[in-house]
Design an enzyme around this catalytic site. Structure first.
Site, PDB file in Angstrom:
ATOM      1  N   LYS A 120       0.836  -1.203   0.000  1.00 45.23           N
ATOM      2  CA  LYS A 120       0.000   0.000   0.000  1.00 45.23           C
ATOM      3  C   LYS A 120       0.872   1.254   0.000  1.00 45.23           C
ATOM      4  O   LYS A 120       2.100   1.176  -0.016  1.00 45.23           O
ATOM      5  CB  LYS A 120      -0.940  -0.039   1.205  1.00 45.23           C
ATOM      6  CG  LYS A 120      -1.784  -1.321   1.270  1.00 45.23           C
ATOM      7  CD  LYS A 120      -2.883  -1.240   2.280  1.00 45.23           C
ATOM      8  CE  LYS A 120      -4.047  -0.429   1.758  1.00 45.23           C
ATOM      9  NZ  LYS A 120      -5.214  -0.495   2.669  1.00 45.23           N
TER      10      LYS A 120
ATOM     11  N   GLU B   3      -1.031  -1.380  -4.522  1.00 44.14           N
ATOM     12  CA  GLU B   3      -2.040  -0.332  -4.499  1.00 44.14           C
ATOM     13  C   GLU B   3      -1.602   0.832  -5.382  1.00 44.14           C
ATOM     14  O   GLU B   3      -0.490   1.352  -5.243  1.00 44.14           O
ATOM     15  CB  GLU B   3      -2.266   0.173  -3.078  1.00 44.14           C
ATOM     16  CG  GLU B   3      -3.264   1.310  -2.986  1.00 44.14           C
ATOM     17  CD  GLU B   3      -3.387   1.875  -1.583  1.00 44.14           C
ATOM     18  OE1 GLU B   3      -4.174   1.334  -0.807  1.00 44.14           O
ATOM     19  OE2 GLU B   3      -2.656   2.838  -1.263  1.00 44.14           O
TER      20      GLU B   3
ATOM     21  N   ASP C 287      -7.205   2.607  -5.851  1.00 38.74           N
ATOM     22  CA  ASP C 287      -7.750   3.226  -4.647  1.00 38.74           C
ATOM     23  C   ASP C 287      -8.323   4.607  -4.923  1.00 38.74           C
ATOM     24  O   ASP C 287      -7.645   5.488  -5.464  1.00 38.74           O
ATOM     25  CB  ASP C 287      -6.641   3.329  -3.588  1.00 38.74           C
ATOM     26  CG  ASP C 287      -7.190   3.706  -2.225  1.00 38.74           C
ATOM     27  OD1 ASP C 287      -8.242   3.174  -1.842  1.00 38.74           O
ATOM     28  OD2 ASP C 287      -6.559   4.537  -1.547  1.00 38.74           O
TER      29      ASP C 287
END
Length: 278
Positions: A163, A195, A217
């Site tokens: 992430k 991500e 995202d």
């Protein structure tokens, strides 16, 4: 039943019963028997039947429990979900703990079913997240499946998810590729997902080898469609970030493979179920 689920059940019983049910002990004759049923007060999808049954049997093994619907079954107000008969004390002592599990898990299953229905007819999966009640993850993720959703990673141990905060510490493409290669060598079979917050990141990540999935995202439908076109079917694409029942249809129409929704678990409301004596 998984060992951690049984531990949770026993902890819940201990929390409620403690040194004993004083009300049942003093106000219900020891020899009394009864028959009761768990009835739906509102429509929903059932989950947690085996947990509720185990609660009653852990408290009073002489109880007879008959499940009339299984996990994943839709029900309407007035439907009987379970019948319990036997010693009245045990039935009353187990009532609240059994209902707590059943109401909470059925709420998660019902929430998942709403989101699954909202994306039809698009061939997209509805994924859960790690935003679960501490200690309840196995149960809540099972409830998501009962509602027709799909489980994402169970925890930090079974799926790589790189992430934004990971990228901040280890963010060049060369460093990423080196880490991905190490995972492939040392943990073969582990899924690797990155991500992406921007389309530029999507383009960069598509140059890496060994990646199976991208998490897109907080991208709106227009950017999601661009990402889907850039990907051209190479990687599995997951959309995430603030998705609601009102917006999920538009997200599903972009062509992503999956949509993850934290609200399946962190915002599910316990359903109204009750135990009625006959």
């Amino acid at each position: 039943m998984h060992a951690t689920t049984l531990e949770l059940i026993l902890a819940a019983i201990a929390e409620d019963v403690g040194t004993g049910d004083v009300t049942a002990h003093y106000f219900v004759p020891a020899e009394s028997t009864a028959r009761a049923k768990i009835v739906a007060r509102e429509p929903g999808v059932l989950a947690g039947v085996d947990v509720a049954e185990r609660v009653f049997l852990e408290i009073e093994p002489r109880l007879e429990v008959k499940t009339l619907l299984q996990d994943g079954s839709a029900f309407q107000p007035g439907d009987v979900l379970m019948e319990i008969s036997g010693p009245t004390r045990g039935l009353l002592t187990g009532e609240r703990t059994a209902l707590n599990f059943l109401q909470r898990l059925s709420g998660v299953a019902t929430q998942a079913r709403r989101y699954v229905e909202a994306v039809k007819p698009h061939p997209v999966q509805i994924w859960d997240t790690r935003k679960t009640t501490p200690g309840w993850r196995l149960l809540e993720k099972a409830a998501v499946k009962a509602g027709g959703g799909t489980n994402h990673r169970m925890g930090l141990y079974d799926h790589v998810m790189v992430k934004d905060n990971h990228l901040a510490a280890h963010g060049t493409l060369e460093e990423l590729q080196s880490a991905i290669d190490r995972v492939r060598e040392e943990r073969p079979g582990t899924r690797i997902q990155l991500e992406a917050d921007t389309l530029e990141q999507v383009a960069n990540f598509l140059t890496l080898r060994g990646v199976e999935m991208l998490l897109l995202d907080n991208m709106g439908p227009a950017k999601l469609r661009e990402a889907v076109a850039m990907n051209a079917g190479r990687l599995w694409l997951e959309a995430s970030g603030g998705i609601t029942l009102e917006t999920i249809g538009g997200i599903a129409a972009t062509g992503v493979n999956a949509i993850s929704v934290g609200a399946l678990t962190h915002s599910a409301r316990a359903l109204d179920l009750g135990l009625d004596f006959e």
